[in-house]
Scaffold this active site. Sequence first.
Site, PDB file in Angstrom:
ATOM      1  N   ARG A 160       0.711  69.564 -21.532  1.00  0.00           N
ATOM      2  CA  ARG A 160       1.009  69.994 -22.908  1.00  0.00           C
ATOM      3  C   ARG A 160      -0.177  69.850 -23.847  1.00  0.00           C
ATOM      4  O   ARG A 160      -0.243  70.535 -24.867  1.00  0.00           O
ATOM      5  CB  ARG A 160       2.247  69.264 -23.428  1.00  0.00           C
ATOM      6  CG  ARG A 160       3.521  69.713 -22.699  1.00  0.00           C
ATOM      7  CD  ARG A 160       4.753  69.016 -23.223  1.00  0.00           C
ATOM      8  NE  ARG A 160       4.639  67.576 -23.191  1.00  0.00           N
ATOM      9  CZ  ARG A 160       5.242  66.770 -22.332  1.00  0.00           C
ATOM     10  NH1 ARG A 160       6.029  67.276 -21.411  1.00  0.00           N
ATOM     11  NH2 ARG A 160       5.087  65.468 -22.399  1.00  0.00           N
ATOM     12  N   GLU A 198       2.791  52.921 -16.124  1.00  0.00           N
ATOM     13  CA  GLU A 198       3.797  51.859 -16.169  1.00  0.00           C
ATOM     14  C   GLU A 198       4.232  51.466 -14.761  1.00  0.00           C
ATOM     15  O   GLU A 198       4.407  50.294 -14.454  1.00  0.00           O
ATOM     16  CB  GLU A 198       5.001  52.329 -16.990  1.00  0.00           C
ATOM     17  CG  GLU A 198       5.990  51.232 -17.264  1.00  0.00           C
ATOM     18  CD  GLU A 198       7.108  51.673 -18.192  1.00  0.00           C
ATOM     19  OE1 GLU A 198       8.025  50.857 -18.386  1.00  0.00           O
ATOM     20  OE2 GLU A 198       7.074  52.807 -18.699  1.00  0.00           O
TER      21      GLU A 198
END
Length: 178
Positions: free
Chosen positions: A61, A98
Amino acid sequence: MTTDDLKRLVRTVPDFPSPGILFRDITTLIAHGEGLSACIDHLAHKARAAGAQAVAGMEARGFIFGAAVAARMGLGFIPVRKPGKLPVKTIGIDYALEYGRDRLEIDPTAIREGQRVVIVDDLIATGGTALAAAELLRMAGAHVTHALFVIDLPELHGAERLRGAGLTVEALMDFPGH
């Protein structure tokens, strides 16, 4: 359009991609011609003020907003890609997510030594990808001091993380939650 007008164009999708997450969907923003144009205008104004000589954006994006900002300003765009997507010799950086690791790559010949490059992306969450992109661009000789985002999720502290690494961070809007 004001940034408040633009914020109203972002759709919130609850429990996507997992329960408890409020996904901020930019599809409704980029589908709105006036909204997309105004968003690019706001980002280009900030990139111009930062002295941008080129714009970089991360896959995927970040390509939407970064390339449009570069075009609006008459500047080149540097795509920061996922591994194996460029047909030339690249330089890359591995970074922690993460849950796991990832890698970014660029064509180092797309950057001139000392060129002032501004990073543009759709959203900043934890800041890991933007931080890795800044480091990678610097490895190629770029002077990176600014990162611009459409959306900031301040509760995830990504902007703070980037500021701690010496970047000026600006976002057009912020949303609570993850």
